[in-house]
Design a protein around this motif. Structure first.
Motif, PDB file in Angstrom:
ATOM      1  N   LEU A  18      30.870  21.740  13.088  1.00 55.08           N
ATOM      2  CA  LEU A  18      29.937  22.367  14.022  1.00 55.08           C
ATOM      3  C   LEU A  18      28.636  21.567  14.114  1.00 55.08           C
ATOM      4  N   LEU A  19      28.162  21.069  12.992  1.00 57.50           N
ATOM      5  CA  LEU A  19      26.942  20.251  13.000  1.00 57.50           C
ATOM      6  C   LEU A  19      27.155  18.935  13.747  1.00 57.50           C
ATOM      7  N   SER A  20      28.298  18.293  13.520  1.00 54.96           N
ATOM      8  CA  SER A  20      28.556  17.040  14.241  1.00 54.96           C
ATOM      9  C   SER A  20      28.793  17.311  15.718  1.00 54.96           C
ATOM     10  N   LEU A  21      29.392  18.441  16.026  1.00 53.95           N
ATOM     11  CA  LEU A  21      29.602  18.838  17.421  1.00 53.95           C
ATOM     12  C   LEU A  21      28.259  19.014  18.128  1.00 53.95           C
ATOM     13  N   SER A  22      27.306  19.619  17.467  1.00 54.11           N
ATOM     14  CA  SER A  22      25.998  19.812  18.096  1.00 54.11           C
ATOM     15  C   SER A  22      25.333  18.465  18.380  1.00 54.11           C
ATOM     16  N   GLY A  23      25.514  17.500  17.510  1.00 55.03           N
ATOM     17  CA  GLY A  23      24.973  16.170  17.757  1.00 55.03           C
ATOM     18  C   GLY A  23      25.600  15.511  18.970  1.00 55.03           C
ATOM     19  N   MET A  24      26.905  15.653  19.122  1.00 54.02           N
ATOM     20  CA  MET A  24      27.586  15.076  20.282  1.00 54.02           C
ATOM     21  C   MET A  24      27.117  15.726  21.581  1.00 54.02           C
ATOM     22  N   LEU A  25      26.908  17.029  21.539  1.00 50.10           N
ATOM     23  CA  LEU A  25      26.487  17.739  22.745  1.00 50.10           C
ATOM     24  C   LEU A  25      25.056  17.408  23.127  1.00 50.10           C
ATOM     25  N   ILE A  26      24.198  17.249  22.149  1.00 50.65           N
ATOM     26  CA  ILE A  26      22.822  16.848  22.433  1.00 50.65           C
ATOM     27  C   ILE A  26      22.810  15.464  23.057  1.00 50.65           C
ATOM     28  N   LYS A  27      23.641  14.560  22.523  1.00 53.04           N
ATOM     29  CA  LYS A  27      23.745  13.211  23.101  1.00 53.04           C
ATOM     30  C   LYS A  27      24.201  13.279  24.550  1.00 53.04           C
ATOM     31  N   ASN A  28      25.186  14.099  24.851  1.00 52.82           N
ATOM     32  CA  ASN A  28      25.671  14.230  26.231  1.00 52.82           C
ATOM     33  C   ASN A  28      24.577  14.763  27.148  1.00 52.82           C
ATOM     34  N   GLY A  29      23.827  15.732  26.678  1.00 54.65           N
ATOM     35  CA  GLY A  29      22.732  16.281  27.477  1.00 54.65           C
ATOM     36  C   GLY A  29      21.635  15.264  27.722  1.00 54.65           C
ATOM     37  N   ILE A  30      21.296  14.487  26.697  1.00 55.13           N
ATOM     38  CA  ILE A  30      20.258  13.469  26.841  1.00 55.13           C
ATOM     39  C   ILE A  30      20.700  12.391  27.824  1.00 55.13           C
ATOM     40  N   VAL A  31      21.960  11.978  27.738  1.00 53.39           N
ATOM     41  CA  VAL A  31      22.483  10.959  28.655  1.00 53.39           C
ATOM     42  C   VAL A  31      22.417  11.461  30.098  1.00 53.39           C
ATOM     43  N   LEU A  32      22.753  12.716  30.310  1.00 57.67           N
ATOM     44  CA  LEU A  32      22.731  13.278  31.658  1.00 57.67           C
ATOM     45  C   LEU A  32      21.306  13.383  32.199  1.00 57.67           C
ATOM     46  N   VAL A  33      20.390  13.864  31.391  1.00 52.23           N
ATOM     47  CA  VAL A  33      18.988  13.984  31.833  1.00 52.23           C
ATOM     48  C   VAL A  33      18.387  12.602  32.058  1.00 52.23           C
ATOM     49  N   ASP A  34      18.728  11.636  31.222  1.00 49.62           N
ATOM     50  CA  ASP A  34      18.240  10.278  31.422  1.00 49.62           C
ATOM     51  C   ASP A  34      18.754   9.699  32.739  1.00 49.62           C
TER      52      ASP A  34
END
Length: 122
Positions: A18-34
């Motif tokens: 779950l912790l590693s999953l949250s990291g992957m999702l934050i990365k996806n969100g940052i990539v999209l906003v960028d």
């Protein structure tokens, strides 16, 4: 839901998943906003920038999710890592769809971006 479906316990390894999953999702969100910010910097209208960035990020985000999900398949047969693999696989599959839909919607709501009115000529 994935843990229930696969009859796996929520163990310490599932928590790590779950912790590693949250990291992957934050990365996806940052990539999209960028990508949205890059589109805005190129001079596009805000709504078109959000739309185009969502469309252009579908393939990279989906491919990253699919490769991670497929990479977790061998861990399903290991008793120690099964709950972690199930958490990452099901969570990433569901959250990828949410990321590609919810992040652009929240961006448009947060920055009060309106849908442009279409002009139709006869």
């Amino acid at each position: 839901a994935g843990l229930l479906l696969m009859n796996a316990a929520f163990s310490f390894m599932a928590l790590l998943g779950l912790l590693s999953l949250s990291g992957m999702l934050i990365k996806n969100g940052i990539v999209l906003v960028d990508q949205i910010n890059l589109e805005l910097d190129s001079g596009k209208e805000p709504y078109q920038a959000v739309f185009d960035s969502g469309v252009s990020r579908v393939r990279p985000v989906a491919m990253a999710a699919i490769t991670t999900i497929l990479g977790m398949i061998p861990l399903l047969f290991d008793v120690f890592f099964q709950s972690m693999a199930v958490t990452i696989m099901f969570g990433l599959g569901f959250a990828t769809v949410l990321t590609l839909i919810v992040v652009p919607v929240l961006y448009t709501l947060l920055f009060k971006i309106k849908v442009p009115k279409q002009r139709y000529s006869n």
